[in-house]
Design a protein around this motif. Structure first.
Motif, PDB file in Angstrom:
ATOM      1  N   SER A   1     -99.034 108.077 -30.417  1.00  0.00           N
ATOM      2  CA  SER A   1     -99.007 106.933 -29.514  1.00  0.00           C
ATOM      3  C   SER A   1     -98.114 105.830 -30.067  1.00  0.00           C
ATOM      4  CB  SER A   1    -100.435 106.395 -29.328  1.00  0.00           C
ATOM      5  OG  SER A   1    -100.420 105.159 -28.650  1.00  0.00           O
ATOM      6  N   ALA A   2     -97.394 105.155 -29.157  1.00  0.00           N
ATOM      7  CA  ALA A   2     -96.562 104.016 -29.571  1.00  0.00           C
ATOM      8  C   ALA A   2     -97.397 102.751 -29.574  1.00  0.00           C
ATOM      9  CB  ALA A   2     -95.360 103.885 -28.635  1.00  0.00           C
ATOM     10  N   GLY A   3     -98.526 102.811 -30.195  1.00  0.00           N
ATOM     11  CA  GLY A   3     -99.420 101.671 -30.281  1.00  0.00           C
ATOM     12  C   GLY A   3    -100.454 101.922 -31.357  1.00  0.00           C
TER      13      GLY A   3
ATOM     14  N   ARG B   1     -91.858 101.069 -33.145  1.00  0.00           N
ATOM     15  CA  ARG B   1     -90.533 100.504 -33.407  1.00  0.00           C
ATOM     16  C   ARG B   1     -89.478 101.156 -32.518  1.00  0.00           C
ATOM     17  NH1 ARG B   1     -86.471 101.753 -37.067  1.00  0.00           N
ATOM     18  NH2 ARG B   1     -87.818 103.233 -38.184  1.00  0.00           N
ATOM     19  N   ARG B   2     -89.525 102.481 -32.398  1.00  0.00           N
ATOM     20  CA  ARG B   2     -88.563 103.175 -31.538  1.00  0.00           C
ATOM     21  C   ARG B   2     -88.702 102.736 -30.079  1.00  0.00           C
ATOM     22  NH1 ARG B   2     -89.947 107.569 -35.041  1.00  0.00           N
ATOM     23  NH2 ARG B   2     -91.512 108.300 -33.540  1.00  0.00           N
ATOM     24  N   ALA B   3     -89.951 102.596 -29.631  1.00  0.00           N
ATOM     25  CA  ALA B   3     -90.187 102.197 -28.240  1.00  0.00           C
ATOM     26  C   ALA B   3     -89.733 100.756 -27.984  1.00  0.00           C
ATOM     27  CB  ALA B   3     -91.668 102.361 -27.901  1.00  0.00           C
ATOM     28  N   LEU B   4     -89.990  99.875 -28.938  1.00  0.00           N
ATOM     29  CA  LEU B   4     -89.580  98.481 -28.784  1.00  0.00           C
ATOM     30  C   LEU B   4     -88.062  98.341 -28.856  1.00  0.00           C
ATOM     31  CD1 LEU B   4     -92.306  96.619 -30.889  1.00  0.00           C
ATOM     32  CD2 LEU B   4     -92.044  96.625 -28.400  1.00  0.00           C
ATOM     33  N   GLN B   5     -87.431  99.147 -29.688  1.00  0.00           N
ATOM     34  CA  GLN B   5     -85.969  99.131 -29.774  1.00  0.00           C
ATOM     35  C   GLN B   5     -85.366  99.481 -28.413  1.00  0.00           C
ATOM     36  OE1 GLN B   5     -84.257 101.003 -33.308  1.00  0.00           O
ATOM     37  NE2 GLN B   5     -82.680 101.933 -32.045  1.00  0.00           N
TER      38      GLN B   5
ATOM     39  N   ILE C   1     -96.174  97.613 -25.536  1.00  0.00           N
ATOM     40  CA  ILE C   1     -94.719  97.598 -25.468  1.00  0.00           C
ATOM     41  C   ILE C   1     -94.250  96.621 -24.398  1.00  0.00           C
ATOM     42  CG2 ILE C   1     -92.664  98.996 -25.014  1.00  0.00           C
ATOM     43  CD1 ILE C   1     -94.440 101.421 -25.986  1.00  0.00           C
ATOM     44  N   ALA C   2     -94.804  96.738 -23.211  1.00  0.00           N
ATOM     45  CA  ALA C   2     -94.425  95.845 -22.107  1.00  0.00           C
ATOM     46  C   ALA C   2     -94.862  94.417 -22.386  1.00  0.00           C
ATOM     47  CB  ALA C   2     -95.036  96.341 -20.799  1.00  0.00           C
ATOM     48  N   ALA C   3     -96.032  94.244 -22.999  1.00  0.00           N
ATOM     49  CA  ALA C   3     -96.539  92.895 -23.279  1.00  0.00           C
ATOM     50  C   ALA C   3     -95.652  92.167 -24.277  1.00  0.00           C
ATOM     51  CB  ALA C   3     -97.978  92.977 -23.792  1.00  0.00           C
ATOM     52  N   LEU C   4     -95.232  92.862 -25.337  1.00  0.00           N
ATOM     53  CA  LEU C   4     -94.364  92.245 -26.334  1.00  0.00           C
ATOM     54  C   LEU C   4     -92.987  91.954 -25.755  1.00  0.00           C
ATOM     55  CD1 LEU C   4     -95.319  94.408 -29.447  1.00  0.00           C
ATOM     56  CD2 LEU C   4     -95.958  92.026 -29.030  1.00  0.00           C
TER      57      LEU C   4
ATOM     58  N   GLU D   1     -76.965  97.315 -27.130  1.00  0.00           N
ATOM     59  CA  GLU D   1     -77.545  98.339 -27.993  1.00  0.00           C
ATOM     60  C   GLU D   1     -78.218  97.641 -29.168  1.00  0.00           C
ATOM     61  OE1 GLU D   1     -76.316 102.315 -30.574  1.00  0.00           O
ATOM     62  OE2 GLU D   1     -74.830 101.337 -29.281  1.00  0.00           O
ATOM     63  N   ILE D   2     -79.470  97.980 -29.383  1.00  0.00           N
ATOM     64  CA  ILE D   2     -80.279  97.322 -30.412  1.00  0.00           C
ATOM     65  C   ILE D   2     -80.617  98.320 -31.507  1.00  0.00           C
ATOM     66  CG2 ILE D   2     -82.499  96.202 -30.895  1.00  0.00           C
ATOM     67  CD1 ILE D   2     -80.692  94.394 -29.319  1.00  0.00           C
TER      68      ILE D   2
END
Length: 226
Positions: free
Chosen positions: A3-5, A45-49, A202-205, A59-60
């Motif tokens: 999970s990305a959380g 980190r990958r998802a937020l990037q 992810i969306a909240a941040l 590109e981040i």
């Protein structure tokens, strides 16, 4: 699939590490670190990037800071950081090199809260020169308006680095206070760690960072002129 959380156990581990910051305790609980901290941090980190690339249209790239502390020059000999910290910044030659200091997005996962930020922790020498020139020649009001908006939305502005405006900057200038900064960031503390538990974080941040985008773009333009 990881999970990305995070999960509640993530914060249980960080609190335990803060209270027992020794190699013995860490090794005894390393499986919890890998499962509840490292693996979800890598995924987050990958998802937020990706989310920030979409948000900014750039590109981040990103970095996650090591949990092992650098003890070489520190009087504090605790071996580990009881937090997870990440930084995200745009790619490109303008933002490369140890002195580039690009405007970045920051995330700090603490044992009992979250810190989220945007800005340049320290301007490069060329960017600092452009920053002071911009303040002196009319950009100060634009920057002040951006900072006021951030403060209205619950952000704290980093403290000035200097007691007075630097040599060469008029002491009686209306933006002499801003000139005391050698870097400039905006930070918000979030007391609800549940925000990053599960994929909804992810969306909240990204939504919080979206409110800092005008400030980030102002600093980006500054660096691109340097």
């Amino acid at each position: 699939m990881i999970s990305a959380g995070y999960r509640p156990e993530t914060f249980t581990f960080l609190k335990g590490l803060a209270a027992n910051n020794t190699k013995t305790w860490f090794e005894a609980n390393k499986s919890d670190y890998l499962h509840f901290v490292k693996q979800p941090s890598d995924a987050l980190r990958r998802a937020l990037q990706e989310a920030l690339s979409e948000l900014t249209g750039r590109e981040i790239t990103s970095k996650q800071f090591r949990i092992n502390r650098d003890l070489r020059f520190s009087r504090d000999k605790r071996p580990f950081n009881a937090h997870v910290r990440m930084a995200f910044w745009p790619t490109g030659s303008t933002f490369e090199g140890k002195d580039a200091q690009p405007p970045s997005f920051f995330l700090s996962i603490e044992p009992d809260h979250i810190r989220i930020g945007t800005g340049c922790m320290a301007f490069s020498k060329p960017a600092l020169t452009v920053f002071l020139h911009a303040l002196e020649t009319g950009e100060g009001e634009t920057l002040l308006a951006l900072l006021r908006k951030l403060q209205e939305n619950g952000f704290e502005i980093s403290e000035p680095d200097l007691a007075n405006a630097p040599k060469g900057f008029p002491r009686d200038h209306p933006h002499a206070g801003l000139a005391r900064h050698k870097g400039l960031g905006a930070w918000k503390t979030l007391g609800d760690t549940g925000l990053v538990q599960g994929n909804s974080g992810i969306a909240a941040l990204a939504d919080i960072w979206a409110g800092t985008l005008p400030f980030w773009k102002w600093q980006l333009g500054l660096l691109e002129k340097a």
